[in-house]
Scaffold this active site. Structure first.
Site, mmCIF file in Angstrom:
data_model
loop_
_atom_site.group_PDB
_atom_site.id
_atom_site.type_symbol
_atom_site.label_atom_id
_atom_site.label_comp_id
_atom_site.label_asym_id
_atom_site.label_seq_id
_atom_site.Cartn_x
_atom_site.Cartn_y
_atom_site.Cartn_z
ATOM 1 N N ALA A 59 40.528 46.428 31.898
ATOM 2 C CA ALA A 59 41.089 45.109 32.232
ATOM 3 C C ALA A 59 41.023 44.933 33.733
ATOM 4 C CB ALA A 59 42.536 44.991 31.760
ATOM 5 N N LEU A 61 43.226 44.057 35.787
ATOM 6 C CA LEU A 61 44.399 44.493 36.533
ATOM 7 C C LEU A 61 44.568 46.011 36.541
ATOM 8 C CD1 LEU A 61 47.159 45.381 34.687
ATOM 9 C CD2 LEU A 61 46.732 43.075 33.889
ATOM 10 N N TYR A 62 43.748 46.757 35.807
ATOM 11 C CA TYR A 62 43.869 48.221 35.787
ATOM 12 C C TYR A 62 43.468 48.805 37.120
ATOM 13 C CZ TYR A 62 44.216 48.267 30.637
ATOM 14 O OH TYR A 62 44.593 48.116 29.331
ATOM 15 N N PRO A 63 44.061 49.888 37.535
ATOM 16 C CA PRO A 63 44.971 50.748 36.816
ATOM 17 C C PRO A 63 46.410 50.213 36.833
ATOM 18 C CG PRO A 63 44.598 51.690 38.972
ATOM 19 C CD PRO A 63 43.741 50.451 38.861
ATOM 20 N N GLY A 72 41.559 46.495 39.878
ATOM 21 C CA GLY A 72 40.115 46.472 39.661
ATOM 22 C C GLY A 72 39.440 47.821 39.850
#
Length: 108
Positions: A59, A61-63, A72
Site C-alpha cells: 500500500a 502508506l506502508y510501512p 512509500g
C-alpha cells in the site's frame, strides 16, 4: 505462468480475471520500519523462489506506522527487488495495492 508453479503451493483464479494467484499472499507492511531492505529481499526471495508465492500485497502508506519519512518505502523495496530480478520475474508476480486516501489525522 506454469514455469513458476511450485509443487505444494496451491493457486486459484483471482475473481473473473485470468490471473492465477497463490493461496498465500506475502504481506509487506513492516518493510521499512521493522524490516530493512536486505531483510525484505530475503523474504521476497524465499517466498517467491522457494515457497511459490506469486501474490504480493502493499500500500502507498506502508510501512506501518506511517510517517512522512517512511511512507512509500515498502513499494520502493519491492520496486528495487523487481528491478534486480528482471522483467521475467515481474511477469510472474501479481502485485496488489490499495490507497488510504486523504486523512485529517495525517499532516503529510
Amino acid at each position: 505462468n506454469k514455469s513458476h508453479i511450485v509443487i505444494g503451493m496451491k493457486y486459484m483464479q483471482l475473481g473473473s480475471s485470468d490471473l492465477k494467484v497463490s493461496i498465500a499472499c506475502l504481506g509487506t507492511m513492516t518493510w521499512g520500519v521493522q524490516n530493512n531492505e536486505s531483510e525484505a529481499f530475503e523474504q521476497l526471495d524465499y517466498a517467491v523462489k522457494q515457497g511459490g508465492i506469486n501474490f504480493i500485497d502493499t500500500a502507498e502508506l506502508y510501512p506501518v506506522p506511517s510517517t512522512a519519512e517512511t511512507m512509500g518505502r515498502t513499494e520502493e523495496y519491492i520496486g528495487r527487488w523487481l528491478a534486480r530480478e528482471g522483467p521475467e520475474m515481474r511477469k510472474k508476480i501479481v502485485l496488489t495495492s490499495k490507497v488510504s486516501g486523504y486523512s485529517t489525522m495525517r499532516k503529510y
